[in-house]
Design a protein around this motif. Structure first.
Motif, PDB file in Angstrom:
ATOM      1  N   PRO A 674       4.415  -3.323  12.533  1.00 13.30           N
ATOM      2  CA  PRO A 674       5.145  -2.398  11.650  1.00 13.30           C
ATOM      3  C   PRO A 674       4.831  -2.624  10.178  1.00 13.30           C
ATOM      4  N   ALA A 675       4.730  -3.842   9.741  1.00 13.16           N
ATOM      5  CA  ALA A 675       4.418  -4.101   8.330  1.00 13.16           C
ATOM      6  C   ALA A 675       3.024  -3.600   7.993  1.00 13.16           C
ATOM      7  N   GLU A 676       2.088  -3.800   8.943  1.00 21.79           N
ATOM      8  CA  GLU A 676       0.714  -3.331   8.709  1.00 21.79           C
ATOM      9  C   GLU A 676       0.665  -1.795   8.651  1.00 21.79           C
ATOM     10  N   ILE A 677       1.426  -1.196   9.536  1.00 24.49           N
ATOM     11  CA  ILE A 677       1.447   0.283   9.546  1.00 24.49           C
ATOM     12  C   ILE A 677       1.968   0.799   8.218  1.00 24.49           C
ATOM     13  N   ALA A 682       0.934   3.291   2.939  1.00 26.66           N
ATOM     14  CA  ALA A 682       0.982   3.163   1.482  1.00 26.66           C
ATOM     15  C   ALA A 682      -0.390   3.337   0.858  1.00 26.66           C
ATOM     16  N   ALA A 683      -1.447   2.965   1.580  1.00 32.48           N
ATOM     17  CA  ALA A 683      -2.809   3.115   1.052  1.00 32.48           C
ATOM     18  C   ALA A 683      -3.297   4.553   1.140  1.00 32.48           C
ATOM     19  N   GLY A 684      -2.567   5.461   1.820  1.00 33.12           N
ATOM     20  CA  GLY A 684      -2.962   6.873   1.918  1.00 33.12           C
ATOM     21  C   GLY A 684      -3.558   7.258   3.244  1.00 33.12           C
ATOM     22  N   MET A 685      -3.455   6.373   4.259  1.00 36.38           N
ATOM     23  CA  MET A 685      -3.997   6.698   5.578  1.00 36.38           C
ATOM     24  C   MET A 685      -3.008   7.591   6.344  1.00 36.38           C
ATOM     25  N   ASP A 686      -3.568   8.487   7.158  1.00 34.02           N
ATOM     26  CA  ASP A 686      -2.754   9.482   7.865  1.00 34.02           C
ATOM     27  C   ASP A 686      -2.380   9.051   9.277  1.00 34.02           C
TER      28      ASP A 686
END
Length: 708
Positions: A674-677, A682-686
């Motif tokens: 969950p933290a990685e997701i 936050a980096a802009g990945m969809d």
């Protein structure tokens, strides 16, 4: 000698003068007698004319009319007439015309059985008895009923008339004699001609005109009379023509009256039918809560269609129509009529793309709706097959065939289909009314077969006008799978216009074998009506070319949980042609895979074979940024752990580029806590794609982002 001669001459002259005087006196006396006879003849002829003209009106016309008739006869007389008077046989003066002061109030009492000359007030007058015929055109009776008094104009004094002649007689005796002879001849001829005219007139009244028409060598009067008779014949012919025209007009009037009565009867029937239709329309509105929305709307359309063509006499408006494309537009509304537990197969013949028929599209839609509603009234019907077949030879014809299973139609419906009168149909029978209307307007043959336990077959076929059309195949090689061999055969006939080569198979093992042996431009699959199994899922996952999968409606929801598929009721040639055209004309989508693992790169390359997607690979983050600055990608699959930069950092830098603010960026990683997701987002990945890559999920992902 001379004296003797002179004396002799004198003696002879005196004797000659005496002889001349005697001759002149005798001539004058003879002339007076002759004039009297001539006057009597003229009066006799004139009296006969009056007899012919006046006798038919005696006892019938009013005195004013008789007086007017006498005035006309006086005016048209051939001799000068001073007055005319009419007396009854025993009585005083009835009426008179002309110089009435010369007319006596009574006639002397004597027998006037024929024309008689008498002397009144020093002048000769004629009394003519008039007989009245018993019937028109019959001979006159022997007893006169009226007496006609004819008073001619006073003749010129004989001495005044002949005094110059007496003097001239002395000098020119021979010349006077010759002149007298010449003057006498025309009078005799005139008398003869007048007598001949009288005889011919009497002959005309008694024997007809045939003897007179044969006298073509007569002169003067004969020719004039012949012209009158010819005119009379022309008038008779005109009268006959008028009679014929009158008879024809009477016959036309009778026909018009009969047609008017028939139109009134038809109008009354139309009004009765219209009242009944309005009542059924109201009943349909009352049944709305009991019907589905699609069923209610369709019945309303059918009722309106029937009224439009039955009562308003609206004609059909055929227009060129490409049937596959038209059916694609109508398919959704038609399928809405089917219950959830029913399956429909739409089949089209191959000539649908070869011909461009002229059809009223709106009316054709109502015909398909009516056929479908009628088939739905079959008891226990679950499976339907609707075939549209456009036949090119010998003459263009459109054939609509609908078949379904079940126990068939109720008997009262089949009886209504064979009845000529549609006015007694109920609100639910709009489908039957429209089908019978279509058979009449299109001059089509309508056949309905209903057998218990075997279902219903409805067919409607009619001739039409169609233009030829050239179609270009959209694919090189198409593979078709259908577990139903009979249905597969029908579909193959309709797909040859969409691909240069069409192959087919009807079992799973054969499908797997064909996929291994040959590459196809596209695959069309009709799955059997069963729950998804792993064997099928494996085969479908291995397909690398564009595929179109259709599933029966009853098992559609189960299959859609595992792969992208559609209901078999939604398939038609127009839909497939549109998808194939999109495949043939759409630009290739561009995918960028950033991963330092070449095995993953190779596996993705295999999965994208025959997908119509252009693949570009990058092993580092810096290489990916350089490529994105040089060209535009539609999707970026970004590994999180790269040799030089983290995947999240590459995503942040790409989002700073204007052209990549809306491009999907997918995180490619082996794990996602969950933290990685949250950091990925936050980096802009969809989205996130987990390793190892699942082919099914990868294909679903591509379809989701519209790359294939």
């Amino acid at each position: 000698m001379s004296t003797t001669l002179i004396a002799l001459y004198r003696y002879l002259f005196l004797f000659y003068c005496a002889a001349c005087a005697v001759l002149v006196m005798s001539t004058l006396l003879w002339q007076q007698h002759h004039n009297r006879q001539l006057l009597q003849a003229q009066l006799q002829l004139y009296g006969d004319v009056i007899q012919l003209a006046l006798s038919p009106k005696l006892g019938q016309a009013a005195p004013e009319q008789l007086q007017q008739q006498l005035a006309e006869l006086q005016f048209g007389a051939s001799i000068p007439v001073a007055a005319l008077a009419l007396y009854p046989l025993q009585g005083e003066l009835l009426l008179s015309v002309g110089q009435t002061e010369l007319v006596p109030m009574e006639l002397p009492g004597q027998d006037f059985s024929s024309l008689t000359l008498i002397t009144l007030s020093g002048r000769d007058v004629a009394v003519l008895p008039l007989q009245k015929p018993a019937l028109p055109f019959e001979p006159f009776s022997s007893q006169p009923t009226y007496l006609l008094l004819i008073i001619p104009e006073a003749p010129t004094a004989i001495w005044l008339l002949w005094w110059p002649s007496v003097l001239a007689w002395v000098l020119l005796t021979v010349l006077l004699l010759l002149a007298w002879r010449l003057r006498e001849a025309p009078q005799r001829q005139q008398l003869q001609r007048l007598q001949s005219f009288k005889q011919r007139a009497e002959s005309l009244q008694l024997q007809g005109v045939e003897p007179l028409l044969q006298c073509q060598d007569s002169a003067g009067l004969d020719q004039a009379l012949l012209q009158v008779l010819e005119q009379q014949q022309q008038l008779e012919q005109q009268n006959k023509q008028l009679d014929t025209q009158q008879q024809q007009l009477m016959a036309q009037l009778e026909v018009f009256q009969l047609q008017s009565e028939q139109q009134q009867i038809q109008q009354q029937r139309r009004q009765q039918c219209l009242v009944r239709w309005l009542h059924q329309w109201q009943l349909l509105g009352q049944r709305k809560p009991q019907l589905t929305e699609a069923m209610f709307d369709t019945l309303q359309q059918l009722h309106y269609c029937y009224a439009k063509h039955q009562f308003a006499a609206a004609g059909l408006q055929p227009q060129p129509l490409l049937l596959p494309e038209w059916l694609t537009e109508q398919l959704g509304a038609l399928n809405m009529l089917l219950p959830d537990d029913c399956a429909m197969d739409w089949l089209e013949s191959g000539d649908c793309y070869q011909l461009l028929p002229e059809i009223d599209a709106e009316f054709l839609k109502h015909v398909l709706q009516a056929m479908l509603l009628l088939a739905l009234r079959s008891e226990s019907a679950r499976r339907f097959s609707f075939k549209l077949q456009l036949l090119a030879s010998p003459d263009p014809q459109l054939s609509l065939q609908l078949a379904c299973d079940g126990n068939g139609l109720p008997r009262h419906l089949t009886a209504q289909l064979h009845e000529a009168d549609s006015s007694a149909l109920q609100w639910r029978d709009a489908d039957i009314a429209v089908l019978k209307l279509a058979a009449r307007l299109l001059n089509a043959s309508l056949h309905v077969e209903s057998l218990e336990g075997l279902g219903v077959r409805i067919s409607l076929q009619w001739a039409l006008i169609a233009a030829t059309r050239h179609s270009v195949p959209l694919l090189e090689h198409l593979l078709v799978f259908d577990a139903d061999p009979e249905r597969l055969t029908e579909r193959l006939q309709s797909l040859h216009n969409l691909a240069l080569q069409v192959s087919s198979c009807s079992n799973l093992s054969e499908l797997r074998k064909r996929l291994q042996e040959q590459a196809y431009s596209a695959i069309l699959i009709f799955l059997p009506g069963q729950a998804p199994c792993q064997e099928w899922l494996t085969v479908l996952t291995e397909i690398r070319c564009p595929r179109f999968i259709f599933v029966p409606p009853l098992s559609l929801s189960l299959w859609q949980q595992n792969l992208s598929c559609l209901s078999s009721a939604d398939f038609c040639l127009g839909w497939l042609a549109q998808r194939l055209h999109e495949l043939a004309t759409r630009p290739l989508k561009h995918l960028l895979v950033v991963d330092d693992n070449e095995t993953n790169q190779a596996f993705i390359k295999v999965l994208l074979q025959h997908k119509g997607v252009q693949l570009t690979s990058a092993l580092t983050g810096a290489e990916a940024l350089t490529l994105c600055q040089q060209q535009q990608f539609d999707l970026v699959l970004l590994d999180i752990r790269l040799p030089d930069l983290a995947g999240t950092e590459v995503a942040r830098q790409l989002r700073r580029l204007t052209s990549y603010q809306q491009v999907p960026l997918l995180a490619f990683t082996a794990h996602a806590l969950p933290a990685e997701i949250a950091s990925f987002r936050a980096a802009g990945m969809d989205d996130i794609v987990l390793k190892p890559l699942d082919p099914c999920k990868f294909e679903t992902l591509l379809q989701h982002y519209r790359l294939c």
